[in-house]
Scaffold this active site. Sequence first.
Site, PDB file in Angstrom:
ATOM      1  N   HIS A   1      -3.626  -4.808   2.290  1.00  0.00           N
ATOM      2  CA  HIS A   1      -2.974  -4.981   3.590  1.00  0.00           C
ATOM      3  C   HIS A   1      -4.071  -5.038   4.643  1.00  0.00           C
ATOM      4  O   HIS A   1      -4.899  -4.142   4.729  1.00  0.00           O
ATOM      5  CB  HIS A   1      -2.037  -3.803   3.868  1.00  0.00           C
ATOM      6  CG  HIS A   1      -1.149  -4.023   5.043  1.00  0.00           C
ATOM      7  ND1 HIS A   1      -1.581  -3.867   6.340  1.00  0.00           N
ATOM      8  CD2 HIS A   1       0.146  -4.411   5.111  1.00  0.00           C
ATOM      9  CE1 HIS A   1      -0.587  -4.134   7.158  1.00  0.00           C
ATOM     10  NE2 HIS A   1       0.476  -4.471   6.442  1.00  0.00           N
TER      11      HIS A   1
ATOM     12  N   HIS B   1      -1.195 -11.647   5.840  1.00  0.00           N
ATOM     13  CA  HIS B   1      -1.825 -10.363   6.191  1.00  0.00           C
ATOM     14  C   HIS B   1      -1.783  -9.366   5.033  1.00  0.00           C
ATOM     15  O   HIS B   1      -2.402  -8.303   5.122  1.00  0.00           O
ATOM     16  CB  HIS B   1      -1.126  -9.746   7.409  1.00  0.00           C
ATOM     17  CG  HIS B   1       0.140  -9.042   7.062  1.00  0.00           C
ATOM     18  ND1 HIS B   1       1.296  -9.718   6.708  1.00  0.00           N
ATOM     19  CD2 HIS B   1       0.426  -7.728   6.971  1.00  0.00           C
ATOM     20  CE1 HIS B   1       2.239  -8.843   6.429  1.00  0.00           C
ATOM     21  NE2 HIS B   1       1.741  -7.617   6.581  1.00  0.00           N
TER      22      HIS B   1
END
Length: 111
Positions: A66, A51
Amino acid sequence: MADGHVISITDVKDPVFAQKMIGDGFACIPDNGSVYSPVSGTITTVFPTKHAYGITTDQGLEVLIHIGIDTVSLKEDAFVTNLKSGDAIKAGDLIASVDLDILKKKKKTLV
């Protein structure tokens, strides 16, 4: 970077990002699940959950990509990448594909 529209980092509904605790930046509301590198450099970190990614540019700038908010908690395969630490990357290269339906199902923001 992603196809979609950019919003101010201060509008992100997470204080770590909105208050710039980890640095300045921007956020994007994606139209699809493709995430691209905004810079050229070297992949320095690929989080186990895929992620988040660290990139260091040739000039030494450290950039964090992110994907989503609180997505580290996802146990499903929402993120797909073939990148690993040490890989060279160019601006515009695909970093990851994200299953936006999983994020929606788990009530995670797409920002």
